[in-house]
Design a protein around this motif. Structure first.
Motif, short mmCIF file in Angstrom:
data_model
loop_
_atom_site.label_atom_id
_atom_site.label_comp_id
_atom_site.label_asym_id
_atom_site.label_seq_id
_atom_site.Cartn_x
_atom_site.Cartn_y
_atom_site.Cartn_z
N LYS A 268 -9.31 -4.96 1.19
CA LYS A 268 -8.41 -4.36 0.23
C LYS A 268 -7.49 -5.31 -0.66
O LYS A 268 -7.27 -6.67 -0.67
CB LYS A 268 -7.55 -4.47 1.31
CG LYS A 268 -7.97 -3.43 2.79
CD LYS A 268 -7.19 -3.12 3.88
CE LYS A 268 -7.25 -1.93 4.75
NZ LYS A 268 -6.23 -2.51 5.68
N HIS B 130 7.47 -7.02 -2.82
CA HIS B 130 6.83 -5.89 -2.43
C HIS B 130 5.72 -6.21 -2.35
O HIS B 130 4.76 -6.66 -3.51
CB HIS B 130 7.30 -4.69 -2.91
CG HIS B 130 8.88 -5.01 -2.72
ND1 HIS B 130 9.42 -4.26 -1.47
CD2 HIS B 130 10.04 -4.52 -3.37
CE1 HIS B 130 10.84 -4.25 -1.38
NE2 HIS B 130 10.59 -4.14 -3.05
N MET C 90 1.83 -4.20 -2.15
CA MET C 90 1.23 -2.34 -1.74
C MET C 90 -0.33 -2.38 -2.03
O MET C 90 -0.63 -3.32 -2.65
CB MET C 90 1.17 -1.84 -2.71
CG MET C 90 3.25 -1.41 -3.92
SD MET C 90 4.00 -0.25 -2.50
CE MET C 90 2.20 1.58 -3.33
N CYS C 91 -0.69 -1.49 0.12
CA CYS C 91 -1.92 -1.81 -0.34
C CYS C 91 -2.23 -0.77 0.81
O CYS C 91 -1.66 -0.80 1.75
CB CYS C 91 -2.80 -2.99 0.69
SG CYS C 91 -3.88 -3.35 1.49
N ALA C 92 -3.27 0.17 0.34
CA ALA C 92 -4.10 0.45 0.92
C ALA C 92 -2.71 2.06 1.11
O ALA C 92 -2.76 2.69 2.07
CB ALA C 92 -4.43 0.20 2.28
N LYS C 93 -2.33 2.26 0.34
CA LYS C 93 -0.68 3.61 0.01
C LYS C 93 0.02 2.49 1.00
O LYS C 93 0.82 3.48 1.65
CB LYS C 93 -1.36 5.00 0.82
CG LYS C 93 -2.22 5.59 -0.27
CD LYS C 93 -3.37 6.55 -0.04
CE LYS C 93 -4.48 7.52 -0.78
NZ LYS C 93 -4.61 8.52 -0.76
N GLN C 94 -0.23 1.67 1.27
CA GLN C 94 0.99 1.01 2.37
C GLN C 94 2.06 0.12 2.06
O GLN C 94 1.47 -0.60 0.53
CB GLN C 94 0.54 0.62 3.54
CG GLN C 94 0.83 1.55 4.76
CD GLN C 94 -0.38 1.14 6.54
OE1 GLN C 94 -0.87 0.47 6.05
NE2 GLN C 94 0.83 1.08 7.21
N GLN C 95 3.51 0.61 1.77
CA GLN C 95 4.09 -1.13 1.23
C GLN C 95 4.74 -1.83 2.28
O GLN C 95 5.54 -1.30 3.23
CB GLN C 95 5.46 -0.29 0.80
CG GLN C 95 6.65 -1.39 -0.25
CD GLN C 95 7.46 -0.66 -0.97
OE1 GLN C 95 7.26 -0.37 -2.44
NE2 GLN C 95 8.44 -1.15 -0.42
N PHE C 96 4.96 -3.32 1.75
CA PHE C 96 4.93 -4.36 3.05
C PHE C 96 6.56 -5.19 2.72
O PHE C 96 5.99 -5.62 1.09
CB PHE C 96 4.34 -5.38 3.76
CG PHE C 96 2.61 -4.38 4.36
CD1 PHE C 96 2.75 -4.47 5.64
CD2 PHE C 96 1.39 -3.94 3.02
CE1 PHE C 96 1.74 -3.24 5.65
CE2 PHE C 96 0.37 -3.15 3.70
CZ PHE C 96 0.81 -2.77 5.10
N ASN C 97 7.22 -5.80 2.77
CA ASN C 97 8.53 -6.15 2.48
C ASN C 97 7.82 -7.66 2.73
O ASN C 97 7.66 -8.53 3.89
CB ASN C 97 9.55 -6.07 3.04
CG ASN C 97 10.26 -4.10 2.98
OD1 ASN C 97 9.72 -4.35 1.60
ND2 ASN C 97 10.25 -4.24 3.31
N HIS D 233 -2.70 -8.65 5.40
CA HIS D 233 -2.80 -7.74 4.78
C HIS D 233 -4.09 -7.07 3.96
O HIS D 233 -3.92 -6.15 3.59
CB HIS D 233 -0.92 -7.49 3.88
CG HIS D 233 0.09 -7.04 5.15
ND1 HIS D 233 0.04 -6.75 6.03
CD2 HIS D 233 1.29 -8.51 4.83
CE1 HIS D 233 0.87 -6.97 6.97
NE2 HIS D 233 2.12 -8.01 5.73
#
Length: 594
Positions: free
Chosen positions: A565, A516, A518-525, A560
């Motif tokens: 970021k 995972h 985590m970047c800018a309060k988002q999670q990317f799989n 991302h």
């Protein structure tokens, strides 16, 4: 020599130089570079018949050069716009070919090297000890103050035994005559156990896939040692040593109806004793071959080329009846199955004989792949899987070419490498060690660790250590604009850390499941490592939710982390270790004619 000027029959020594400028010409020039001697050819100049030796230099800044011989550390640089035809390169000499230059009718041998970065080579012969590389190079046009990259090419190239053609980034090779013992080195590809090749017989295209991508060349069937159904060996060496072979060493005694005969004395037409369903029969030898190998000690023992010594009585009382010397891939016969002897090496009664570093080895072939007896031990005759051309025939030849055979369809008994079958054999032979005369003292040469030394390396080369880790989860802080990382760790082969009875010689790093970002309060799989088409450095696995690295695996992250970021990358490590300390091997893929 300027416009209209000529020079014929000059010897240049002790720091002398010859300049062939626009309109000038020279011929029959000898350069002895004992104290530096150079030939410089500018655009419009022409030089014919040159010999250069003892570190002499030739610099073609344009113009033409023909019939040149380089020996004893001489060098030649062929710059943009220059043309050379008829070149002999040998004895530690070097030739550099820049973009937009042309070289034809070149022969490279005996330590000579040619580096083609963007130019073209036509009609080349690479003999034993010669190396030619082709790759992309940069070309600058001073008139327009601009430049760009051009791909180096080679066409109509014959690679003789002991010669090497290196195809690098952007390099192109067509109409290649790959002869027995010749090598093609794909320098952009990294060797691992997943390396594979395909050969399209209709277009004569040989394609190799490994860590780093895919590369291909086209072969010339008229000048290549290839037959219908041709197979090739993927190897890691540049000296022609075969990575996988099944053969006997001189002195091995083969059972025949007239008694045991040394393998080196067996010829086409001789009869030998074979075993079919436990009963003896007589079959004729249809082919007998001999080759030579030199050990490569920098490789793992099972791939270095050391012969395996099976001590007298190591298998059973009187089996073998004397020490048996065979290559690592040669199969012994147990319970109606063939097992490679490398999987039975215990270091005590069956071990790699490192006192032997160069030797001849032999194959004997019957019409059907057979169980035969050598030194009192049941073993195998030769099975032609496509490497016959690597061997020299002793005596008359009855078979030339033909379709290579396979273990699946043509073997005299099944090949078995399953741990469930091989490990009990290994343990039984291990139990006999104390009763074998001459058994080696066991030596523990490997140091093990469970520390994976897991870390990341970003696409800019920065090393990132974990900021937090638990038993299975690692978290890393990534800098802005990171688009990919490499998951780097220790890596070892199961056959080393578990035992040779495990037929898995892949270098295994860590098993990664969930990832995972985590970047800018988002999670990317991140799932690229779980896809069917994996990035470089990942092994195939039966686990749908997990994949093993080879110790240095690429993980793309996309964009991302663009626009400054930062992010946190977390990953679940399903399994890791143990590892052999300092067991890190990275080599380039080379392909040789089989």
């Amino acid at each position: 020599m300027q416009s209209g000027g000529t020079l014929n029959g000059a010897t240049v020594t002790s720091g002398g130089n010859i300049f062939a400028l626009d309109g000038g010409s020279a011929s029959h020039i000898s350069l002895d570079g004992s104290r530096s001697a150079d030939l410089i050819v500018e655009s419009g100049g022409a030089v014919d018949t040159v010999s250069a030796s003892n570190s002499a230099g030739i610099d073609l800044r344009g113009g033409t050069l023909s019939n040149v011989t380089l020996t004893t550390s001489a060098s030649m640089k062929v710059e943009s716009g220059a043309t050379v035809t008829g070149v002999q390169v040998n004895n530690t000499t070097e030739v550099d070919i820049d973009a937009k230059s042309q070289v034809s009718n070149i022969t490279v041998s005996n330590g000579g090297t040619v580096d083609n970065t963007g130019g073209s080579i036509a009609s080349a012969t690479i003999e034993s000890g010669g190396n030619v590389s082709v790759e992309r190079g940069y070309s600058y046009d001073s008139a327009t103050s601009s430049g760009g990259y051009l791909n180096g090419t080679i066409d109509q190239c014959i690679i003789s035994s002991g010669g090497t053609l290196t195809v690098g980034n952007g390099g192109s090779a067509t109409n290649v005559g790959l002869q027995s013992g010749g090598l093609i080195d794909f320098s952009t590809l990294t060797y691992d156990s997943s390396a594979k090749y395909s050969y399209d017989a209709a277009t004569y295209t040989l394609t190799v896939t490994g860590s780093g991508g895919t590369a291909s060349v086209t072969l010339d069937p008229k000048t290549s040692d290839i037959v219908d159904g041709q197979q090739f060996d993927l190897v890691e060496n540049s000296d022609g040593t075969l990575a996988i072979e099944t053969c006997f060493l001189a002195g091995s005694m083969i059972q025949t109806p007239q008694g045991d005969v040394p393998v080196e004395n067996i010829r086409f037409g001789d009869n030998i004793t074979v075993y079919v369903d436990g009963k003896t029969e007589t079959r004729s030898i249809i082919w007998a071959g001999k080759a030579h190998t030199t050990v490569r000690p920098e490789r793992s023992d099972d791939e270095a080329g050391y012969p395996v010594r099976v001590l007298k009585d190591a298998i059973a009382d009187g089996v073998p009846y004397k020490d048996m010397l065979i290559t690592a891939e040669h199969c012994l016969f147990f319970k109606d199955r063939f097992v490679p002897v490398r999987m039975l090496v215990n270091g005590v009664s069956i071990f790699y004989d490192k006192s032997i570093t160069s030797y001849d080895y032999y194959h004997v072939e019957t019409e059907q792949h057979s169980v035969i007896r050598a030194d009192g031990m049941l073993t195998e005759s030769y099975l032609d899987t496509g490497n016959r051309s690597s061997f020299r025939q002793e005596g008359s030849v009855i078979m030339l070419g033909g379709k290579p055979r396979t273990w699946e369809h043509d073997a005299g008994a099944p090949l078995c490498v399953d741990r469930s079958f091989v490990e009990p054999l290994f343990r039984a032979l291990e139990w006999r060690e104390n009763s074998v005369v001459g058994a080696q003292m066991p030596v523990e040469t490997m140091e093990f660790t469970d520390d994976s030394d897991l870390h990341l390396v970003t696409d800019t080369g920065a090393t990132v250590r974990s900021m937090r880790k638990t038993a299975h989860q690692y978290s890393f802080m990534l800098p802005p604009d990171t688009q990919s990382v490499r998951i780097v760790s220790r890596a070892s082969r199961p056959s080393d850390v578990i035992g040779p009875f495990v037929d898995d010689r892949r270098h295994m790093g860590v098993a990664v499941s969930e990832v995972h970002l985590m970047c800018a309060k988002q999670q990317f799989n991140i799932t690229s490592h779980l896809q069917a088409e994996k990035p470089e450095g990942w092994h195939e696995t039966d686990w749908a939710d997990c994949a093993w690295t080879n110790g240095n695996a690429e993980l793309p992250l996309g964009d991302h982390l663009s626009h400054g970021k930062m992010g946190i990358l977390s990953m679940i490590i399903r399994a890791a270790g143990p590892y052999v300390v300092n067991d890190q091997k990275t080599t380039r893929i080379k392909t040789k004619s089989a």
